[in-house]
Design an enzyme around this catalytic site. Structure first.
Site, PDB file in Angstrom:
ATOM      1  N   ALA A  11       0.851  -1.204   0.000  1.00 46.06           N
ATOM      2  CA  ALA A  11       0.000   0.000   0.000  1.00 46.06           C
ATOM      3  C   ALA A  11       0.878   1.242   0.000  1.00 46.06           C
ATOM      4  O   ALA A  11       0.688   2.157   0.793  1.00 46.06           O
ATOM      5  CB  ALA A  11      -0.920  -0.014   1.215  1.00 46.06           C
ATOM      6  N   ARG A  40       0.843   2.286   8.200  1.00 48.88           N
ATOM      7  CA  ARG A  40       0.498   2.758   6.857  1.00 48.88           C
ATOM      8  C   ARG A  40      -0.979   2.472   6.546  1.00 48.88           C
ATOM      9  O   ARG A  40      -1.695   3.323   6.020  1.00 48.88           O
ATOM     10  CB  ARG A  40       1.396   2.071   5.833  1.00 48.88           C
ATOM     11  N   VAL A  91       4.962  -4.363  -4.097  1.00 47.49           N
ATOM     12  CA  VAL A  91       5.851  -4.143  -2.954  1.00 47.49           C
ATOM     13  C   VAL A  91       7.150  -3.490  -3.422  1.00 47.49           C
ATOM     14  O   VAL A  91       7.439  -3.429  -4.622  1.00 47.49           O
ATOM     15  CB  VAL A  91       6.144  -5.465  -2.193  1.00 47.49           C
ATOM     16  N   GLU A 162       4.234  -0.140 -13.769  1.00 45.51           N
ATOM     17  CA  GLU A 162       3.541   1.138 -13.563  1.00 45.51           C
ATOM     18  C   GLU A 162       4.423   2.281 -14.053  1.00 45.51           C
ATOM     19  O   GLU A 162       5.606   2.314 -13.765  1.00 45.51           O
ATOM     20  CB  GLU A 162       3.214   1.290 -12.070  1.00 45.51           C
ATOM     21  N   LYS A 221       9.988  -1.455 -18.843  1.00 47.14           N
ATOM     22  CA  LYS A 221       9.918  -0.561 -17.680  1.00 47.14           C
ATOM     23  C   LYS A 221      11.313  -0.017 -17.348  1.00 47.14           C
ATOM     24  O   LYS A 221      11.505   1.193 -17.185  1.00 47.14           O
ATOM     25  CB  LYS A 221       9.323  -1.312 -16.481  1.00 47.14           C
ATOM     26  N   CYS A 277      13.074   5.657  -8.096  1.00 55.27           N
ATOM     27  CA  CYS A 277      13.101   4.763  -9.265  1.00 55.27           C
ATOM     28  C   CYS A 277      14.323   4.887 -10.163  1.00 55.27           C
ATOM     29  O   CYS A 277      14.954   3.883 -10.482  1.00 55.27           O
ATOM     30  CB  CYS A 277      11.849   4.990 -10.097  1.00 55.27           C
ATOM     31  N   PHE A 278      14.635   6.097 -10.617  1.00 47.96           N
ATOM     32  CA  PHE A 278      15.638   6.219 -11.690  1.00 47.96           C
ATOM     33  C   PHE A 278      16.964   5.550 -11.322  1.00 47.96           C
ATOM     34  O   PHE A 278      17.479   4.715 -12.064  1.00 47.96           O
ATOM     35  CB  PHE A 278      15.875   7.690 -12.042  1.00 47.96           C
ATOM     36  N   GLN A 279      17.523   5.942 -10.190  1.00 41.43           N
ATOM     37  CA  GLN A 279      18.832   5.390  -9.836  1.00 41.43           C
ATOM     38  C   GLN A 279      18.752   3.875  -9.636  1.00 41.43           C
ATOM     39  O   GLN A 279      19.548   3.118 -10.189  1.00 41.43           O
ATOM     40  CB  GLN A 279      19.355   6.073  -8.577  1.00 41.43           C
ATOM     41  N   ARG A 449      16.851  24.658  -9.350  1.00 39.44           N
ATOM     42  CA  ARG A 449      15.740  24.259 -10.228  1.00 39.44           C
ATOM     43  C   ARG A 449      15.431  25.301 -11.293  1.00 39.44           C
ATOM     44  O   ARG A 449      14.480  25.114 -12.073  1.00 39.44           O
ATOM     45  CB  ARG A 449      14.480  24.022  -9.390  1.00 39.44           C
TER      46      ARG A 449
HETATM   47  N1  LIG Z   1       7.022   5.269  -6.514  1.00 36.27           N
HETATM   48  C1  LIG Z   1       6.754   5.356  -7.808  1.00 36.27           C
HETATM   49  O1  LIG Z   1       6.445   6.416  -8.323  1.00 36.27           O
HETATM   50  C2  LIG Z   1       6.805   4.136  -8.671  1.00 36.27           C
HETATM   51  C3  LIG Z   1       6.314   4.227  -9.974  1.00 36.27           C
HETATM   52  C4  LIG Z   1       6.344   3.083 -10.780  1.00 36.27           C
HETATM   53  C5  LIG Z   1       6.832   1.889 -10.283  1.00 36.27           C
HETATM   54  N2  LIG Z   1       7.298   1.824  -9.013  1.00 36.27           N
HETATM   55  C6  LIG Z   1       7.717   0.523  -8.490  1.00 36.27           C
HETATM   56  O2  LIG Z   1       6.632   0.007  -7.690  1.00 36.27           O
HETATM   57  C7  LIG Z   1       7.139  -0.754  -6.582  1.00 36.27           C
HETATM   58  C8  LIG Z   1       6.600  -0.187  -5.280  1.00 36.27           C
HETATM   59  O3  LIG Z   1       7.064   1.131  -5.143  1.00 36.27           O
HETATM   60  P1  LIG Z   1       6.488   2.113  -4.034  1.00 36.27           P
HETATM   61  O4  LIG Z   1       7.094   3.439  -4.293  1.00 36.27           O
HETATM   62  O5  LIG Z   1       5.009   1.985  -3.962  1.00 36.27           O
HETATM   63  O6  LIG Z   1       7.116   1.454  -2.704  1.00 36.27           O
HETATM   64  P2  LIG Z   1       6.708   1.732  -1.193  1.00 36.27           P
HETATM   65  O7  LIG Z   1       7.886   1.408  -0.370  1.00 36.27           O
HETATM   66  O8  LIG Z   1       6.059   3.074  -1.078  1.00 36.27           O
HETATM   67  O9  LIG Z   1       5.544   0.660  -0.900  1.00 36.27           O
HETATM   68  C9  LIG Z   1       5.754  -0.707  -0.842  1.00 36.27           C
HETATM   69  C10 LIG Z   1       4.905  -1.277   0.289  1.00 36.27           C
HETATM   70  O10 LIG Z   1       4.963  -2.705   0.226  1.00 36.27           O
HETATM   71  C11 LIG Z   1       4.845  -3.194   1.558  1.00 36.27           C
HETATM   72  N3  LIG Z   1       5.252  -4.602   1.626  1.00 36.27           N
HETATM   73  C12 LIG Z   1       6.505  -5.120   1.552  1.00 36.27           C
HETATM   74  N4  LIG Z   1       6.444  -6.466   1.607  1.00 36.27           N
HETATM   75  C13 LIG Z   1       5.130  -6.805   1.719  1.00 36.27           C
HETATM   76  C14 LIG Z   1       4.436  -8.034   1.802  1.00 36.27           C
HETATM   77  N5  LIG Z   1       5.088  -9.195   1.777  1.00 36.27           N
HETATM   78  N6  LIG Z   1       3.091  -8.013   1.905  1.00 36.27           N
HETATM   79  C15 LIG Z   1       2.419  -6.824   1.935  1.00 36.27           C
HETATM   80  N7  LIG Z   1       3.029  -5.628   1.828  1.00 36.27           N
HETATM   81  C16 LIG Z   1       4.364  -5.613   1.740  1.00 36.27           C
HETATM   82  C17 LIG Z   1       5.717  -2.241   2.349  1.00 36.27           C
HETATM   83  O11 LIG Z   1       5.387  -2.289   3.719  1.00 36.27           O
HETATM   84  C18 LIG Z   1       5.387  -0.898   1.691  1.00 36.27           C
HETATM   85  O12 LIG Z   1       4.344  -0.209   2.368  1.00 36.27           O
HETATM   86  C19 LIG Z   1       8.666  -0.705  -6.720  1.00 36.27           C
HETATM   87  O13 LIG Z   1       9.083  -1.848  -7.426  1.00 36.27           O
HETATM   88  C20 LIG Z   1       8.897   0.538  -7.559  1.00 36.27           C
HETATM   89  O14 LIG Z   1      10.092   0.465  -8.293  1.00 36.27           O
HETATM   90  C21 LIG Z   1       7.282   2.910  -8.182  1.00 36.27           C
HETATM   91  O1  LIG Z   2      13.352  17.542 -16.919  1.00 37.15           O
HETATM   92  C1  LIG Z   2      13.432  17.012 -15.808  1.00 37.15           C
HETATM   93  C2  LIG Z   2      12.495  16.069 -15.325  1.00 37.15           C
HETATM   94  C3  LIG Z   2      12.670  15.509 -14.064  1.00 37.15           C
HETATM   95  N1  LIG Z   2      13.728  15.871 -13.298  1.00 37.15           N
HETATM   96  C4  LIG Z   2      13.924  15.229 -11.981  1.00 37.15           C
HETATM   97  O2  LIG Z   2      13.908  13.822 -12.154  1.00 37.15           O
HETATM   98  C5  LIG Z   2      13.394  13.172 -10.993  1.00 37.15           C
HETATM   99  C6  LIG Z   2      12.292  12.199 -11.371  1.00 37.15           C
HETATM  100  O3  LIG Z   2      11.165  12.921 -11.811  1.00 37.15           O
HETATM  101  P1  LIG Z   2       9.887  12.208 -12.441  1.00 37.15           P
HETATM  102  O4  LIG Z   2      10.317  11.247 -13.462  1.00 37.15           O
HETATM  103  O5  LIG Z   2       8.955  13.261 -12.857  1.00 37.15           O
HETATM  104  O6  LIG Z   2       9.255  11.486 -11.155  1.00 37.15           O
HETATM  105  P2  LIG Z   2       9.205   9.953 -10.682  1.00 37.15           P
HETATM  106  O7  LIG Z   2       8.049   9.847  -9.765  1.00 37.15           O
HETATM  107  O8  LIG Z   2      10.543   9.509 -10.208  1.00 37.15           O
HETATM  108  O9  LIG Z   2       8.802   9.134 -11.999  1.00 37.15           O
HETATM  109  C7  LIG Z   2       9.733   8.355 -12.741  1.00 37.15           C
HETATM  110  O10 LIG Z   2       9.907   7.092 -12.137  1.00 37.15           O
HETATM  111  C8  LIG Z   2       8.672   6.353 -11.979  1.00 37.15           C
HETATM  112  C9  LIG Z   2       9.016   5.094 -11.207  1.00 37.15           C
HETATM  113  O11 LIG Z   2       9.537   4.083 -11.990  1.00 37.15           O
HETATM  114  C10 LIG Z   2       8.096   6.077 -13.359  1.00 37.15           C
HETATM  115  O12 LIG Z   2       6.895   5.338 -13.221  1.00 37.15           O
HETATM  116  C11 LIG Z   2       7.829   7.401 -14.074  1.00 37.15           C
HETATM  117  O13 LIG Z   2       7.333   7.150 -15.379  1.00 37.15           O
HETATM  118  C12 LIG Z   2       9.136   8.179 -14.135  1.00 37.15           C
HETATM  119  O14 LIG Z   2       8.905   9.464 -14.713  1.00 37.15           O
HETATM  120  C13 LIG Z   2      12.938  14.294 -10.060  1.00 37.15           C
HETATM  121  O15 LIG Z   2      13.941  14.537  -9.096  1.00 37.15           O
HETATM  122  C14 LIG Z   2      12.792  15.491 -10.979  1.00 37.15           C
HETATM  123  O16 LIG Z   2      12.952  16.713 -10.327  1.00 37.15           O
HETATM  124  C15 LIG Z   2      14.655  16.807 -13.753  1.00 37.15           C
HETATM  125  O17 LIG Z   2      15.622  17.120 -13.066  1.00 37.15           O
HETATM  126  N2  LIG Z   2      14.475  17.346 -14.989  1.00 37.15           N
END
Ligand SMILES: NC(=O)c1ccc[n+]([C@@H]2O[C@H](COP(=O)([O-])OP(=O)(O)OC[C@H]3O[C@@H](n4cnc5c(N)ncnc54)[C@H](O)[C@@H]3O)[C@@H](O)[C@H]2O)c1
Ligand SMILES: O=c1ccn([C@@H]2O[C@H](COP(=O)(O)OP(=O)(O)O[C@H]3O[C@H](CO)[C@@H](O)[C@H](O)[C@H]3O)[C@@H](O)[C@H]2O)c(=O)[nH]1
Length: 470
Positions: A11, A40, A91, A162, A221, A277-279, A449
């Site tokens: 969640a 949470r 997760v 996602e 992804k 995510c990125f790193q 920025r």
């Molecule tokens: N944050 C983003 O914007 C984003 C976007 C796209 C993809 N992703 C990917 O999605 C995934 C989740 O990212 P997030 O940012 O939501 O992470 P998050 O840390 O915010 O949430 C993950 C949750 O999973 C729970 N969890 C862990 N093990 C569990 C289990 N066995 N059963 C139930 N819950 C459990 C944790 O307690 C935590 O609350 C990652 O792989 C990430 O790379 C993240």
């Molecule tokens: O022109 C730009 C665009 C972004 N950023 C920076 O890049 C980072 C990431 O930004 P952004 O990508 O907008 O946010 P995230 O939530 O990290 O989303 C990225 O990572 C997610 C997790 O995988 C993906 O789902 C999204 O598609 C992808 O955009 C942030 O620090 C921004 O400030 C810059 O410095 N310059």
């Protein structure tokens, strides 16, 4: 096959918003989001929607409408798995901090635990959806665990990465550029793919829903994030050259962005990208390339991270050199701590690393962020220092150089310099004249920025240093 009951494990920033939108758009499907983290889940169930654990514009509105109707948040993982016909795994998959692949590979222990729990509980056939970002071919591992520890039921594994970005999560989910669904090209695989397509088809057009094989979906992804981050490192690399040559990086970005083959998005020079995510995803890609014995490909993508680290360090160094080569005991105000605006997420935020460099040099860092708490900011620094092997004693001493405020004016009072670390809109609206009056002179602004009006600030009397501005 019509899906009636969805469960989502995790969640967090992905599980919470994505499932809320699915529940909102599919009122006939019961959606239960579960997590091991009780606090949470309690926050997701809080009567006061301002207390949701994730801040995203419009999220409270969506949760407010669906929660209790067909959207539920619970810690009863077993019950939710048992009742569901489709289970999303959302997760966390952080970079490993131990053992083989430390600092590079994705840590899949949470995903594996989910698979084992699903296999143990499930008594009827289920579709398992990988929502977490995973290395290519993880579906194979999941299938093996599910099949060899399960109760003889059939599990069909789909990949559905996602693409939402934080700060715009709800908008991205409502109107996704695309949803990607990878599955096996077998009769059962095709039925599962169609079942998930039907969920998204409640609000997206067929053109927005792409289907592929599982491996292409998993790899797409990591590739998407690598390409996006690469654009930022490319423009940031050129920002350094702009500073040396009096070119203006925003003008350069605009000039190249009008070429329709390049496009204008993701060309904003900054103090460096952050976020969870990125790193992590690029390190994972680099690790995979090395694993498959492709060192040239690995080195190519690794450079995106190396450049990003350089950019954060360069920003800190510029602050130190501008402040006459010493920041010792000087008050430097950070406007912003989140990794981007409109989120309370601070994971891998550039602010953390810039603060580390400056604190090491003796600076006093005073922070204001509209959505990030003092506890979070202090925990971020403590975590970094712990990872770097600092003793508890040293961490306690360093934390004394970090101050957090609830209002910007307190943070800015009597500062030697201001550094903008996050592009929150409100920073542009401040009364910069009175800020100037209450600062030490010369008063510096380091705009990480490029959001402030540099000409206006210069007229007030500030020494303004942007990114990529000569
Ligand atoms: N944050 C983003 O914007 C984003 C976007 C796209 C993809 N992703 C990917 O999605 C995934 C989740 O990212 P997030 O940012 O939501 O992470 P998050 O840390 O915010 O949430 C993950 C949750 O999973 C729970 N969890 C862990 N093990 C569990 C289990 N066995 N059963 C139930 N819950 C459990 C944790 O307690 C935590 O609350 C990652 O792989 C990430 O790379 C993240
Ligand atoms: O022109 C730009 C665009 C972004 N950023 C920076 O890049 C980072 C990431 O930004 P952004 O990508 O907008 O946010 P995230 O939530 O990290 O989303 C990225 O990572 C997610 C997790 O995988 C993906 O789902 C999204 O598609 C992808 O955009 C942030 O620090 C921004 O400030 C810059 O410095 N310059």
């Amino acid at each position: 096959m019509k899906i009636k009951n969805i469960c989502c494990l995790g969640a967090g920033y992905v599980g919470g918003p994505t499932m809320s939108v699915i529940a909102l758009k599919c009122p006939e499907i019961k959606v239960t989001v579960v997590d091991l983290n009780e606090a949470r889940i309690a926050a997701w169930n809080d009567d006061n929607l301002d207390n949701l654990p994730v801040y995203e514009p419009r999220l409270a509105e969506v949760v407010g409408e669906a929660r209790g109707r067909n959207l539920f948040f619970s810690t009863d993982v077993d019950a939710a798995i048992d009742a569901a016909d489709m289970i999303f795994i959302a997760v966390n998959t952080p970079t490993k901090t131990y053992g083989e692949g430390k600092g590079m590979a994705a840590d899949l222990k949470f995903v594996e635990l989910c698979a084992r729990q699903i296999a143990r509980i499930a008594k009827n056939d289920k579709i398992i959806v990988e929502k977490s970002t995973l290395p290519v071919r993880t579906a194979e591992t999941l299938q093996t665990i599910l099949d060899s520890t399960g109760n003889g039921v059939h599990f069909e594994v789909l990949s559905n990465p996602e693409f939402l970005a934080e700060g715009t999560a709800i908008e991205d989910l409502f109107n996704a550029d695309r949803v990607l669904i990878g599955g096996k090209q077998t009769p059962k695989g095709k039925v599962a793919i169609q079942a998930l397509v039907d969920v998204y088809a409640h609000w997206l057009t067929p053109k927005q829903i792409l289907t592929t094989n599982v491996w292409s979906s998993e790899l797409s992804k990591l590739t998407a994030n690598a390409f996006l981050a690469q654009r930022i490192s490319s423009i940031n690399a050129l920002s350094a050259l702009c500073e040396a040559t009096e070119a203006n990086v925003d003008e350069v970005a605009n000039a190249i962005g009008t070429d329709s083959r390049i496009g204008p998005k993701f060309l904003k020079a900054s103090v460096g990208f952050g976020g969870s995510c990125f790193q992590k995803d690029i390190l994972n890609l680099v690790y995979l390339c090395r694993f498959f014995n492709l060192p040239e490909v690995a080195n190519y993508w690794e450079q995106v991270i190396i450049l990003n680290d350089y950019q954060k360090y360069r920003f800190a160094k510029k602050i130190i050199s501008s402040l006459f080569n010493t920041v010792s005991d000087k008050k430097i105000t950070f406007l912003g701590w989140a990794f981007k605006k409109d989120t309370n997420d601070t994971r891998e935020s550039a602010a953390i690393y810039v603060a580390d460099h400056l604190i090491e040099d003796g600076a006093q860092i005073h922070v204001y962020d509209p959505k990030v708490s003092e506890a979070k900011i202090k925990a971020d620094m403590s975590y970094l220092w712990e990872l770097n092997g600092l003793t508890e004693h040293k961490i306690t001493a360093k934390l004394k150089q970090l101050f957090v405020y609830k209002t910007p004016m307190e943070a800015l009072d009597q500062a030697h310099a201001v550094a903008v670390l996050t592009e929150w809109d409100e920073f542009k609206t401040y009364d910069w004249k009175s800020i100037y009056q209450n600062m030490y002179k010369p008063a510096f602004v380091f705009d990480g920025r490029n959001i402030l009006d540099a000409d206006k600030l210069t007229t007030i009397g500030f020494q303004v240093k942007g990114i990529g501005k000569g």
